[in-house]
Design a protein around this motif. Sequence first.
Motif, PDB file in Angstrom:
ATOM      1  N   LEU A 162       3.056  -5.331  -8.081  1.00  0.00           N
ATOM      2  CA  LEU A 162       3.945  -4.269  -8.573  1.00  0.00           C
ATOM      3  C   LEU A 162       4.256  -3.168  -7.551  1.00  0.00           C
ATOM      4  CD1 LEU A 162       5.536  -3.238 -11.090  1.00  0.00           C
ATOM      5  CD2 LEU A 162       3.485  -1.907 -11.654  1.00  0.00           C
ATOM      6  N   PRO A 163       3.213  -2.608  -6.889  1.00  0.00           N
ATOM      7  CA  PRO A 163       3.532  -1.528  -5.945  1.00  0.00           C
ATOM      8  C   PRO A 163       4.510  -1.973  -4.851  1.00  0.00           C
ATOM      9  CG  PRO A 163       1.153  -1.945  -6.004  1.00  0.00           C
ATOM     10  CD  PRO A 163       1.778  -2.824  -7.019  1.00  0.00           C
ATOM     11  N   LEU A 164       4.367  -3.216  -4.411  1.00  0.00           N
ATOM     12  CA  LEU A 164       5.275  -3.712  -3.373  1.00  0.00           C
ATOM     13  C   LEU A 164       6.683  -3.853  -3.935  1.00  0.00           C
ATOM     14  CD1 LEU A 164       3.183  -6.501  -1.580  1.00  0.00           C
ATOM     15  CD2 LEU A 164       3.615  -4.159  -0.835  1.00  0.00           C
ATOM     16  N   GLU A 165       6.779  -4.408  -5.149  1.00  0.00           N
ATOM     17  CA  GLU A 165       8.091  -4.604  -5.761  1.00  0.00           C
ATOM     18  C   GLU A 165       8.784  -3.263  -5.989  1.00  0.00           C
ATOM     19  OE1 GLU A 165       8.282  -7.476  -8.999  1.00  0.00           O
ATOM     20  OE2 GLU A 165       6.435  -8.392  -8.265  1.00  0.00           O
ATOM     21  N   LEU A 166       7.988  -2.260  -6.414  1.00  0.00           N
ATOM     22  CA  LEU A 166       8.559  -0.927  -6.619  1.00  0.00           C
ATOM     23  C   LEU A 166       9.049  -0.349  -5.301  1.00  0.00           C
ATOM     24  CD1 LEU A 166       6.024   0.725  -9.097  1.00  0.00           C
ATOM     25  CD2 LEU A 166       8.336  -0.109  -9.587  1.00  0.00           C
ATOM     26  N   ASP A 167       8.433  -0.796  -4.223  1.00  0.00           N
ATOM     27  CA  ASP A 167       8.790  -0.290  -2.908  1.00  0.00           C
ATOM     28  C   ASP A 167       9.957  -1.075  -2.311  1.00  0.00           C
ATOM     29  OD1 ASP A 167       8.295   1.658  -1.022  1.00  0.00           O
ATOM     30  OD2 ASP A 167       7.045   0.329   0.202  1.00  0.00           O
ATOM     31  N   GLY A 168      10.527  -2.012  -3.084  1.00  0.00           N
ATOM     32  CA  GLY A 168      11.722  -2.714  -2.630  1.00  0.00           C
ATOM     33  C   GLY A 168      11.465  -4.045  -1.939  1.00  0.00           C
ATOM     34  N   VAL A 169      10.199  -4.483  -1.930  1.00  0.00           N
ATOM     35  CA  VAL A 169       9.906  -5.790  -1.343  1.00  0.00           C
ATOM     36  C   VAL A 169      10.393  -6.868  -2.314  1.00  0.00           C
ATOM     37  CG1 VAL A 169       8.056  -7.331  -0.557  1.00  0.00           C
ATOM     38  CG2 VAL A 169       7.902  -4.872  -0.121  1.00  0.00           C
ATOM     39  N   ARG A 170      11.020  -7.941  -1.788  1.00  0.00           N
ATOM     40  CA  ARG A 170      11.524  -9.000  -2.654  1.00  0.00           C
ATOM     41  C   ARG A 170      10.382  -9.632  -3.444  1.00  0.00           C
ATOM     42  NH1 ARG A 170      13.857 -11.594   1.408  1.00  0.00           N
ATOM     43  NH2 ARG A 170      12.833 -13.500   0.711  1.00  0.00           N
ATOM     44  N   ARG A 171      10.704 -10.006  -4.683  1.00  0.00           N
ATOM     45  CA  ARG A 171       9.666 -10.459  -5.593  1.00  0.00           C
ATOM     46  C   ARG A 171       8.811 -11.602  -5.023  1.00  0.00           C
ATOM     47  NH1 ARG A 171       9.805 -11.138 -11.991  1.00  0.00           N
ATOM     48  NH2 ARG A 171       9.770  -8.904 -11.692  1.00  0.00           N
ATOM     49  N   GLY A 172       9.461 -12.626  -4.477  1.00  0.00           N
ATOM     50  CA  GLY A 172       8.721 -13.776  -3.958  1.00  0.00           C
ATOM     51  C   GLY A 172       7.744 -13.360  -2.876  1.00  0.00           C
ATOM     52  N   MET A 173       8.221 -12.473  -2.019  1.00  0.00           N
ATOM     53  CA  MET A 173       7.394 -12.028  -0.901  1.00  0.00           C
ATOM     54  C   MET A 173       6.228 -11.170  -1.414  1.00  0.00           C
ATOM     55  SD  MET A 173       8.882 -10.240   2.513  1.00  0.00           S
ATOM     56  CE  MET A 173      10.185 -11.412   2.852  1.00  0.00           C
ATOM     57  N   ALA A 174       6.534 -10.322  -2.394  1.00  0.00           N
ATOM     58  CA  ALA A 174       5.504  -9.446  -2.969  1.00  0.00           C
ATOM     59  C   ALA A 174       4.425 -10.287  -3.643  1.00  0.00           C
ATOM     60  CB  ALA A 174       6.135  -8.486  -3.974  1.00  0.00           C
ATOM     61  N   ARG A 175       4.845 -11.328  -4.354  1.00  0.00           N
ATOM     62  CA  ARG A 175       3.873 -12.184  -5.048  1.00  0.00           C
ATOM     63  C   ARG A 175       2.994 -12.937  -4.047  1.00  0.00           C
ATOM     64  NH1 ARG A 175       5.502 -12.680 -10.841  1.00  0.00           N
ATOM     65  NH2 ARG A 175       6.137 -10.518 -11.039  1.00  0.00           N
ATOM     66  N   ARG A 176       3.620 -13.375  -2.949  1.00  0.00           N
ATOM     67  CA  ARG A 176       2.828 -14.073  -1.924  1.00  0.00           C
ATOM     68  C   ARG A 176       1.763 -13.137  -1.357  1.00  0.00           C
ATOM     69  NH1 ARG A 176       7.101 -16.886  -0.376  1.00  0.00           N
ATOM     70  NH2 ARG A 176       7.803 -15.383   1.170  1.00  0.00           N
ATOM     71  N   ALA A 177       2.175 -11.913  -1.047  1.00  0.00           N
ATOM     72  CA  ALA A 177       1.234 -10.933  -0.492  1.00  0.00           C
ATOM     73  C   ALA A 177       0.128 -10.627  -1.510  1.00  0.00           C
ATOM     74  CB  ALA A 177       1.972  -9.654  -0.116  1.00  0.00           C
ATOM     75  N   ALA A 178       0.508 -10.545  -2.789  1.00  0.00           N
ATOM     76  CA  ALA A 178      -0.464 -10.246  -3.842  1.00  0.00           C
ATOM     77  C   ALA A 178      -1.497 -11.367  -3.943  1.00  0.00           C
ATOM     78  CB  ALA A 178       0.247 -10.056  -5.177  1.00  0.00           C
ATOM     79  N   ARG A 179      -1.001 -12.607  -3.846  1.00  0.00           N
ATOM     80  CA  ARG A 179      -1.907 -13.749  -3.933  1.00  0.00           C
ATOM     81  C   ARG A 179      -2.913 -13.721  -2.781  1.00  0.00           C
ATOM     82  NH1 ARG A 179      -1.712 -17.873  -7.343  1.00  0.00           N
ATOM     83  NH2 ARG A 179       0.387 -17.437  -8.103  1.00  0.00           N
ATOM     84  N   GLU A 180      -2.404 -13.402  -1.603  1.00  0.00           N
ATOM     85  CA  GLU A 180      -3.308 -13.307  -0.437  1.00  0.00           C
ATOM     86  C   GLU A 180      -4.367 -12.229  -0.652  1.00  0.00           C
ATOM     87  OE1 GLU A 180      -1.035 -12.642   3.120  1.00  0.00           O
ATOM     88  OE2 GLU A 180       0.003 -14.580   2.917  1.00  0.00           O
ATOM     89  N   ALA A 181      -3.936 -11.090  -1.179  1.00  0.00           N
ATOM     90  CA  ALA A 181      -4.882  -9.982  -1.390  1.00  0.00           C
ATOM     91  C   ALA A 181      -5.941 -10.362  -2.428  1.00  0.00           C
ATOM     92  CB  ALA A 181      -4.137  -8.726  -1.838  1.00  0.00           C
ATOM     93  N   LEU A 182      -5.529 -11.070  -3.470  1.00  0.00           N
ATOM     94  CA  LEU A 182      -6.486 -11.518  -4.489  1.00  0.00           C
ATOM     95  C   LEU A 182      -7.467 -12.521  -3.902  1.00  0.00           C
ATOM     96  CD1 LEU A 182      -4.125 -11.892  -7.599  1.00  0.00           C
ATOM     97  CD2 LEU A 182      -5.998 -10.255  -7.353  1.00  0.00           C
ATOM     98  N   ASP A 183      -6.946 -13.425  -3.060  1.00  0.00           N
ATOM     99  CA  ASP A 183      -7.821 -14.397  -2.395  1.00  0.00           C
ATOM    100  C   ASP A 183      -8.854 -13.672  -1.545  1.00  0.00           C
ATOM    101  OD1 ASP A 183      -6.845 -16.741  -3.401  1.00  0.00           O
ATOM    102  OD2 ASP A 183      -5.336 -17.027  -1.822  1.00  0.00           O
ATOM    103  N   GLU A 184      -8.364 -12.650  -0.842  1.00  0.00           N
ATOM    104  CA  GLU A 184      -9.234 -11.950   0.090  1.00  0.00           C
ATOM    105  C   GLU A 184     -10.444 -11.332  -0.615  1.00  0.00           C
ATOM    106  OE1 GLU A 184      -7.189  -9.102   2.529  1.00  0.00           O
ATOM    107  OE2 GLU A 184      -9.083  -8.140   3.086  1.00  0.00           O
ATOM    108  N   VAL A 185     -10.248 -10.858  -1.829  1.00  0.00           N
ATOM    109  CA  VAL A 185     -11.370 -10.246  -2.547  1.00  0.00           C
ATOM    110  C   VAL A 185     -12.041 -11.224  -3.500  1.00  0.00           C
ATOM    111  CG1 VAL A 185     -10.410  -7.931  -2.340  1.00  0.00           C
ATOM    112  CG2 VAL A 185      -9.897  -9.288  -4.364  1.00  0.00           C
TER     113      VAL A 185
END
Lengths: 241, 200
Positions: A110-133
């Motif tokens: 959500l924060p990325l999407e609110l910041d104007g990042v395209r949805r697909g890209m934001a979701r990919r980044a989110a998935r990576e962050a979830l994996d990381e933790v």
Amino acid sequence: MSAPVLLLSRVTREHVQGDTVVHALCGVDLAVHAGELVAVMGPSGSGKSTLLHVAGGLDTPTAGSVFVEGRDLATLTAAQVAAVRRRSVGYVFQDLNLLPSLSALENVSLPLELDGVRRGMARRAAREALDEVGVGALAGRFPDEMSGGQQQRVAIARALVGPRRLLLADEPTGALDCTTGEEVLRVLRGRCEAGAAGVLVTHEARHAAWADRVVFLRDGVVVDQSGPVAGAESLLAGGAV
Amino acid sequence: MSIRHGLLALLERGPSHGYQLRAEFDAATGATWPLNVGQVYTTLDRLERDGFVVQDGAPDADGRIAYRITDEGRAEVRAWFTSPVSPKAAPRDELAIKLALAVTTPGVDVVSVVQTQRGATMTSLQELTRLKVQAGSGGGDLAWSLVLDSLVFRAEAEIRWLDHCEARVARAAAGRAVPAPTSVAPIPPTPVTAAKQARR
């Protein structure tokens, strides 16, 4: 040494309460570099949380300067400060503030999407962050379908998502049991080792001990700092006399 | 720390000689309480005198004598494990004594004594945490990680107590309404090291 990710220079923050002026922070200097986790310890009312709010641009110092990635927050417009907050700074608070109607993945992207990042890209980044933790497998779950520790990890993933380099955590292990709390600190520590700069506010010495450096705050003043000693051997060998 | 009982407990696993015992002791406690071999042999002599161990056969090719635990020794180990460590028996607590004296000795900046100690204890707590992280990532040796946890909790308690001392001293100073003598050059405080405390 490279420029610090966070630099507080002679920062003072006063609150006016009726006729009296309360110094929440008084001439505090603090530099946090990439790869470093700094803990701030102190009793309640010592200025810990104020320090964190000022560092993240959520509060403005009465005097002194705050630099995030080299930018003096006082020289920026409100919109620019908001952009720094969204893009450079990640917050983990005791109160997780996960949105109950969104999945873990959506909460993080959500924060990325609110910041104007395209949805697909934001979701990919989110998935990576979830994996990381370590909660990548729970991406589709809603907050109430996860344990406290899992929710806390999602909150951390949300704080880390994207290219943020400054991580601010206020009692991030708050309501968690001992072992789960340790896991959260392990994640924070790992993220700092991977290149982020972190500030951890806590009143627990055991948690502060995960930091590279511990700053003691009393009545808004840094009274003491402790860093690592030469090596673990010195701790264990000293008694062999 | 009872070296006597530590060695006896190790001998319950089977006969062993001094060098071996020292190595096993270090392995079990993660070298937190390093022993020298002289201590080990002195202790074995006393254990033999007290009838808790006997020499196990002739010296080996290197002249080393192995020791074997006796029934009396086994009873002693059992009694040790079943009785609590008395806080009174431990020759603590240099730090508490130091603080008590600091408070009553003129010209000592108590706050700085407290802060010096807290900094040192915090530093050792950081080191212990680092060791714990290493221990945890290696799949984990349970005995070693429990020893570390014990030191972590002790250091944490000490820091909490020092915070308490600092607050009490500050309150007492405010109560007296006398200008705090913080500008007076204090007697430089030396922290009690965690390593020293670990020995006790």
